[in-house]
Enzyme design. Structure first.
Site, PDB file in Angstrom:
ATOM      1  N   HIS A   1       0.581   9.728 -33.902  1.00 25.18           N
ATOM      2  CA  HIS A   1       1.082   8.520 -34.544  1.00 25.18           C
ATOM      3  C   HIS A   1       0.134   7.326 -34.423  1.00 25.18           C
ATOM      4  O   HIS A   1      -0.008   6.536 -35.351  1.00 25.18           O
ATOM      5  CB  HIS A   1       2.450   8.159 -33.959  1.00 25.18           C
ATOM      6  CG  HIS A   1       3.081   6.988 -34.634  1.00 25.18           C
ATOM      7  ND1 HIS A   1       3.597   7.072 -35.901  1.00 25.18           N
ATOM      8  CD2 HIS A   1       3.240   5.694 -34.244  1.00 25.18           C
ATOM      9  CE1 HIS A   1       4.067   5.887 -36.249  1.00 25.18           C
ATOM     10  NE2 HIS A   1       3.861   5.038 -35.272  1.00 25.18           N
TER      11      HIS A   1
ATOM     12  N   CYS B   1       9.085   7.769 -37.416  1.00 24.46           N
ATOM     13  CA  CYS B   1       7.990   7.821 -38.393  1.00 24.46           C
ATOM     14  C   CYS B   1       8.028   9.150 -39.155  1.00 24.46           C
ATOM     15  O   CYS B   1       7.988  10.223 -38.561  1.00 24.46           O
ATOM     16  CB  CYS B   1       6.653   7.655 -37.698  1.00 24.46           C
ATOM     17  SG  CYS B   1       5.269   7.899 -38.836  1.00 24.46           S
TER      18      CYS B   1
ATOM     19  N   ARG C   1     -18.985 -16.531 -40.332  1.00 21.28           N
ATOM     20  CA  ARG C   1     -19.429 -15.626 -39.275  1.00 21.28           C
ATOM     21  C   ARG C   1     -18.245 -14.726 -38.926  1.00 21.28           C
ATOM     22  O   ARG C   1     -17.112 -15.040 -39.259  1.00 21.28           O
ATOM     23  CB  ARG C   1     -19.848 -16.438 -38.048  1.00 21.28           C
ATOM     24  CG  ARG C   1     -20.875 -17.519 -38.343  1.00 21.28           C
ATOM     25  CD  ARG C   1     -22.266 -17.009 -38.202  1.00 21.28           C
ATOM     26  NE  ARG C   1     -22.388 -16.155 -37.016  1.00 21.28           N
ATOM     27  CZ  ARG C   1     -23.433 -15.386 -36.769  1.00 21.28           C
ATOM     28  NH1 ARG C   1     -24.432 -15.339 -37.604  1.00 21.28           N
ATOM     29  NH2 ARG C   1     -23.474 -14.656 -35.674  1.00 21.28           N
TER      30      ARG C   1
ATOM     31  N   HIS D   1      -3.006   7.549 -42.882  1.00 26.14           N
ATOM     32  CA  HIS D   1      -2.825   8.371 -44.081  1.00 26.14           C
ATOM     33  C   HIS D   1      -3.703   7.850 -45.206  1.00 26.14           C
ATOM     34  O   HIS D   1      -4.141   6.704 -45.183  1.00 26.14           O
ATOM     35  CB  HIS D   1      -1.349   8.358 -44.522  1.00 26.14           C
ATOM     36  CG  HIS D   1      -0.880   7.024 -45.015  1.00 26.14           C
ATOM     37  ND1 HIS D   1      -0.587   5.965 -44.180  1.00 26.14           N
ATOM     38  CD2 HIS D   1      -0.670   6.560 -46.277  1.00 26.14           C
ATOM     39  CE1 HIS D   1      -0.198   4.921 -44.901  1.00 26.14           C
ATOM     40  NE2 HIS D   1      -0.247   5.252 -46.169  1.00 26.14           N
TER      41      HIS D   1
ATOM     42  N   GLN E   1      -4.186   8.302 -49.772  1.00 19.19           N
ATOM     43  CA  GLN E   1      -3.368   8.583 -50.951  1.00 19.19           C
ATOM     44  C   GLN E   1      -4.218   9.141 -52.089  1.00 19.19           C
ATOM     45  O   GLN E   1      -5.404   8.824 -52.200  1.00 19.19           O
ATOM     46  CB  GLN E   1      -2.658   7.315 -51.426  1.00 19.19           C
ATOM     47  CG  GLN E   1      -1.676   6.767 -50.400  1.00 19.19           C
ATOM     48  CD  GLN E   1      -0.936   5.534 -50.915  1.00 19.19           C
ATOM     49  OE1 GLN E   1      -0.190   5.598 -51.883  1.00 19.19           O
ATOM     50  NE2 GLN E   1      -1.155   4.408 -50.265  1.00 19.19           N
TER      51      GLN E   1
ATOM     52  N   CYS F   1     -29.504   6.578 -57.829  1.00 21.91           N
ATOM     53  CA  CYS F   1     -30.679   7.066 -57.096  1.00 21.91           C
ATOM     54  C   CYS F   1     -31.769   5.985 -57.072  1.00 21.91           C
ATOM     55  O   CYS F   1     -32.426   5.781 -56.053  1.00 21.91           O
ATOM     56  CB  CYS F   1     -31.231   8.343 -57.732  1.00 21.91           C
ATOM     57  SG  CYS F   1     -30.201   9.796 -57.443  1.00 21.91           S
TER      58      CYS F   1
END
Lengths: 341, 341
Positions: B113, B40, B23, B166, B168, B199
């Site tokens: 950030h 950063c 669960r 971010h 990649q 489909c």
């Protein structure tokens, strides 16, 4: 410069990423250790907490499901597959369904709660391998099963949920795709050259030497050219053999020496990393040599081996998307570091 | 009772393990969050720490490599593959070698950030998708590349090494095996039936309904019959389309609404789980429709989609040995819980 590599056994490209070139100290931090239950079901005296034993090695005449065992095999309390029930296969619209028939067993490798496999003596490790063989031979009698997968998860990040040293056996009604993917190139190679593909790789690796971690009279341990993971190692018998269950007592002893040696190297180099130990052996062979279809099921062109996978890197989006791995450590560097420990 | 399931797209067996039936509360504990660097590299003012920007969305007329951007794309500082160099392919004994040529870029999705992708507005998410498309179109011009893989790792256990949101982009000189493994059954299905396999699956799923998480006029989100992982979801456009880069502005907006909706569901149900978001789209097509070999490279029988993989279970020895997964949660149950959030 990074390299993209491919090997004839796994037949998958792997990126060896030089820019990242991680050293033993750089690898990911560990999460907290496995949370221990108040009373470990694998300790002496707790035999009643586990399902009843299927197999045990006892030399003191002690009774089943009581203390005195050296290695003990029980059903997994939360099995992925169950031995009871009817084997059904059917289509469900566009999909295929099969009932969850199989076996899922746990090999309790030692009664000593804190003893890790690399702390065991060679004789103790040998008993574990012997238990693996005995269970494989017994499970192979069940006609519903096509493959028996044995593996060991060491450490939380490698998937272990109990710290007490144990391995697992799962018998499946299908031949797994990883196994098929190895069997196909082996069969092709053999049909062209009448030689085992693994034997050819072994010969080449021993000749080169730079990916060899350990070489005994009986076993080779090396980091494959196309290793998916840093410090990945394969243990192979030098003499061709497709079926792990046929390894004799001397062979088991030699294998135990080899495993203990390489695990000790890993322990020292990487501070007891989370680890998967995975046996690869031929699927169950059902037909006797006199049967006309015998040649169809013959997989003597395979070569059993054990893969050791330290779990130091993450499987992330790139790997899920592509099926390819990024290995931040050159296998030649992994092998050199392991050799020199 | 456990089930062993198979689907026509992934063509791999998966064990849905009923006995384990986890669960939402049962899933693995998280390790400590990603360690934040002192400064950063993805924050405003730190543009000089990253490699120079390749692409940015700026609406305030600000200069490249200075604050003011909304989405910014730079080369990965530690690239798995590099764009510079000569493309070499050669045999090395039994093995194959290719130079590590490719591209590895980072899409900084927001200057804020702490903003996670599910905190962004629909318009902000749309800019991220737009950046993906623009980079794919540009990278496709490089004749050395065959596939462009876009993915996002959210959370340490999903492989993220920086907390700042971010994604990649990796362009590879090979078509990845996972992609080929999907393209082959799609091509076979199309050649027999002149219909897209995806489909057909979509139509069937919408009809059944029990694995649908979200259904809009433009997108379907469902948990596949043969899900490898608990709460795995696929987002597909309802209208057939093989190539993500052809999705128009309205389509990107609708996709952003859908992604925000399902991520919010995941966040609420599973307390912001580690997550991989993986785009699957057709390989780069090089030939124009007038070229005689055009039909050979045509992959219009494919259907682009996004896979969402919450990282709640461990990949352990069984999965390495077999290539099969044990999923402890029925996809129908995952879908029901996600629908009802």
């Amino acid at each position: 410069m990074s390299e993209i590599r491919w090997g004839p056994i796994k037949q998958k490209w792997v990126i060896i990423a030089a820019e990242r070139s991680l050293r033993p100290d750089d690898f990911i931090t560990r999460e907290e250790p496995i949370r221990e239950p108040k009373s470990c079901p694998f300790d002496y005296g707790n035999e009643g907490i586990t399902p009843p034993e299927i197999f045990a090695i006892r030399t003191d005449g002690s009774r089943a499901n009581s203390p005195g065992w050296k290695v003990r095999v029980v059903s997994n309390k939360f099995p992925a597959l169950r031995i009871e029930g009817e084997m059904k296969r059917e289509g469900v619209g566009l999909y295929d369904y099969m009932s969850g028939i199989g076996a899922h067993e746990v090999v309790i490798e030692t009664p000593e709660h804190k003893k890790r496999i690399h702390d065991m003596t060679v004789d103790e490790i040998k008993l574990v391998f012997y238990a693996w063989q005995e269970r494989m031979k017994d499970l192979a009698k069940d006609n519903r099963f096509k493959y028996i997968q044995i593996f060991k998860n060491h450490g939380a990040q490698a998937g272990a949920s109990l710290a007490h040293s144990h391995s697992q056996i799962i018998a499946t009604p299908i031949i797994p795709s990883t196994v098929t993917n190895e069997l196909i190139p082996c069969k092709e190679h053999f049909s062209k050259k009448e030689r085992c593909l693994f034997c050819d790789v072994l010969k080449d690796e021993i000749l080169r030497g730079d990916r060899i971690v350990l070489l005994t009279d009986f076993f080779v341990v090396f980091c494959p050219y196309d290793s998916f993971f840093p410090f990945e190692m394969w243990i192979l018998p030098r003499e061709h053999n497709h079926d792990f269950t046929t390894l004799n007592s001397d062979g088991l002893y030699q294998l135990s020496i080899t495993l203990k040696d390489v695990l000790t190297k890993l322990l020292n180099l990487l501070n007891d990393p989370p680890l998967n130990i995975v046996l690869h052996t031929s699927p169950i062979q059902r037909l006797s040599p006199s049967h006309p279809d015998y040649w169809r099921t013959l997989v003597q062109d395979y070569h059993w081996h054990i893969e050791l996978i330290p779990r130091l890197t993450r499987i992330a989006g790139f790997e899920w998307g592509t099926g390819y791995y990024i290995n931040p450590t050159f296998p030649e560097e992994s092998a050199r570091l392991l050799r020199d420990v």
